[in-house]
Design an enzyme around this catalytic site. Sequence first.
Site, PDB file in Angstrom:
ATOM      1  N   ARG A   1       0.845  -1.182   0.000  1.00 22.75           N
ATOM      2  CA  ARG A   1       0.000   0.000   0.000  1.00 22.75           C
ATOM      3  C   ARG A   1       0.881   1.232   0.000  1.00 22.75           C
ATOM      4  O   ARG A   1       1.780   1.340   0.834  1.00 22.75           O
ATOM      5  CB  ARG A   1      -0.887   0.020   1.247  1.00 22.75           C
ATOM      6  CG  ARG A   1      -1.825  -1.153   1.320  1.00 22.75           C
ATOM      7  CD  ARG A   1      -2.505  -1.193   2.682  1.00 22.75           C
ATOM      8  NE  ARG A   1      -3.289  -2.414   2.811  1.00 22.75           N
ATOM      9  CZ  ARG A   1      -3.828  -2.843   3.939  1.00 22.75           C
ATOM     10  NH1 ARG A   1      -3.662  -2.147   5.058  1.00 22.75           N
ATOM     11  NH2 ARG A   1      -4.538  -3.948   3.962  1.00 22.75           N
TER      12      ARG A   1
ATOM     13  N   ASP B   1       1.057   5.447   0.438  1.00 19.11           N
ATOM     14  CA  ASP B   1       0.311   6.513   1.116  1.00 19.11           C
ATOM     15  C   ASP B   1      -0.134   7.590   0.133  1.00 19.11           C
ATOM     16  O   ASP B   1       0.326   7.638  -1.006  1.00 19.11           O
ATOM     17  CB  ASP B   1       1.216   7.172   2.172  1.00 19.11           C
ATOM     18  CG  ASP B   1       1.445   6.274   3.368  1.00 19.11           C
ATOM     19  OD1 ASP B   1       0.499   5.556   3.767  1.00 19.11           O
ATOM     20  OD2 ASP B   1       2.567   6.289   3.903  1.00 19.11           O
TER      21      ASP B   1
ATOM     22  N   ARG C   1      10.316   7.009   4.281  1.00 18.76           N
ATOM     23  CA  ARG C   1      10.211   8.453   4.512  1.00 18.76           C
ATOM     24  C   ARG C   1      10.874   8.867   5.828  1.00 18.76           C
ATOM     25  O   ARG C   1      11.443   9.954   5.938  1.00 18.76           O
ATOM     26  CB  ARG C   1       8.741   8.884   4.486  1.00 18.76           C
ATOM     27  CG  ARG C   1       8.137   8.823   3.081  1.00 18.76           C
ATOM     28  CD  ARG C   1       6.627   8.934   3.105  1.00 18.76           C
ATOM     29  NE  ARG C   1       6.182  10.171   3.732  1.00 18.76           N
ATOM     30  CZ  ARG C   1       4.904  10.425   4.042  1.00 18.76           C
ATOM     31  NH1 ARG C   1       3.961   9.515   3.777  1.00 18.76           N
ATOM     32  NH2 ARG C   1       4.577  11.569   4.593  1.00 18.76           N
TER      33      ARG C   1
END
Lengths: 268, 268
Positions: A59, A61, A209
């Site tokens: 998945r 974001d 990130r």
Amino acid sequence: MADDPAPGFRRWALKLEYDGTGLVGWQRQNNGVSVQELLESAAARLIGGRPLSSATAGRTDAGVHAAGMVVQLDLPDDAVTDARQIRDGISFHLKPHRVAILAAAPAAPGWHARFSATSRAYRYTILNRPTRPVLQMNHVWHVRRPLDVEAMREGAALLIGRHDFSSFRAAACQASGPVRTLDVLDVRREGEIVTIDAMARSFLHHQVRNLAGSLQLVGIGQWSPAKLGAVLAACDRRQAGPTAPSEGLCLTAVGYPADPFSAGTSAS
Amino acid sequence: MADDPAPGFRRWALKLEYDGTGLVGWQRQNNGVSVQELLESAAARLIGGRPLSSATAGRTDAGVHAAGMVVQLDLPDDAVTDARQIRDGISFHLKPHRVAILAAAPAAPGWHARFSATSRAYRYTILNRPTRPVLQMNHVWHVRRPLDVEAMREGAALLIGRHDFSSFRAAACQASGPVRTLDVLDVRREGEIVTIDAMARSFLHHQVRNLAGSLQLVGIGQWSPAKLGAVLAACDRRQAGPTAPSEGLCLTAVGYPADPFSAGTSAS
């Protein structure tokens, strides 16, 4: 097995490119448009509204891009028989959205987009110059202060390998444990562009990130490279740097023991 | 001299980056928003609405991008004294448009953005794959058929040098003559991306896009490489290929005998 296609369905492997700008990410949500929703709607139009289901290798974001996301699509087994028809037909129905199918192939027996995947590769891109992004707008993190890429590389080397990555894990992470094996964490500069390439079997939520956010602190000289080792050892999210913005992140590739798109029946 | 700044004005050299999508090009026009209009409006806001004038090293067409356009801006000589203030202040007032100032410097005496320039470099980018552009949308020409880059390189070599380029010149071209010296015409592939780099002292109107359109015919095998030499010799626009779309074109650099942005007083 629960992971096989339902009776009467045939599984297809798809490789997707998408621009995450303005989307809520891969997964269906109530607060905006998702890649999953766009893909399933376009596939439904291709097969005249018959039932289908999809699942992804990972998945992404909101705002995160993909140049090589892999997805499985279970379609009624008599709905489509040609990989090229799937690639081009779904891409057509995805217009004008910035999502398209790069490759399609019938899945091998037992293949699952997520559970069969053995690696995920991400690239995090920083535009390192005084002036805000223009041509790369929405696709880079803008860092004005000059980055010391050599220091970033030195720090990155301390994070490679099998570790408890709790310091770089989002609070919302749903993974069963914080241990991951980071195979690649490579920092390079080409002119104003600094890229961070990361590869692992799997990542924790926001891990890339969060790594980028801490590497940036090393790059601007606020942290020493060695500090990254101390942060990793602390196993405490509060010790690490900020989460770098989503728009700099791109899922570049998903690896499998056998390339799902290499067979003669694929369209790529 | 008519090319010097008017009395009471001081000349600044600016380097611009812009995304040409949705703009009518460099020059002011009645039918849409131009880079010149955006730049002059932003500069006027920086200096409180006082008079100013601008000129460019080259006019780009609607949809064409720039990563290193050079422009001169004549401002009242007491309006601004700091190059950084010009770079950052104009970039600020240009928001939210996809135009920004990469560098600014006081111009040397006698310097003119257009007349002092000794080279222009353009890059034409083709996305060569079956699936339409997504991450590179509006920044590439989409060519589905596989391109033979070696054949394109062979053909390009026939066009380098000083020639009458009438076959690659738009009917609307306002230049005094069709002879130009093409110093570089280099074709390269990196994965799905094929780039055509062109450099010359100056170009005819649509010359790079017309060269790209004909090189593409060689790439898909419709023309032999040698055909490009025959088309050049014909000095007849009707003999050449189509004009490649504007969105694939980017002005990458303008050259001068001395780099206007290298001095200690510049901000870059």
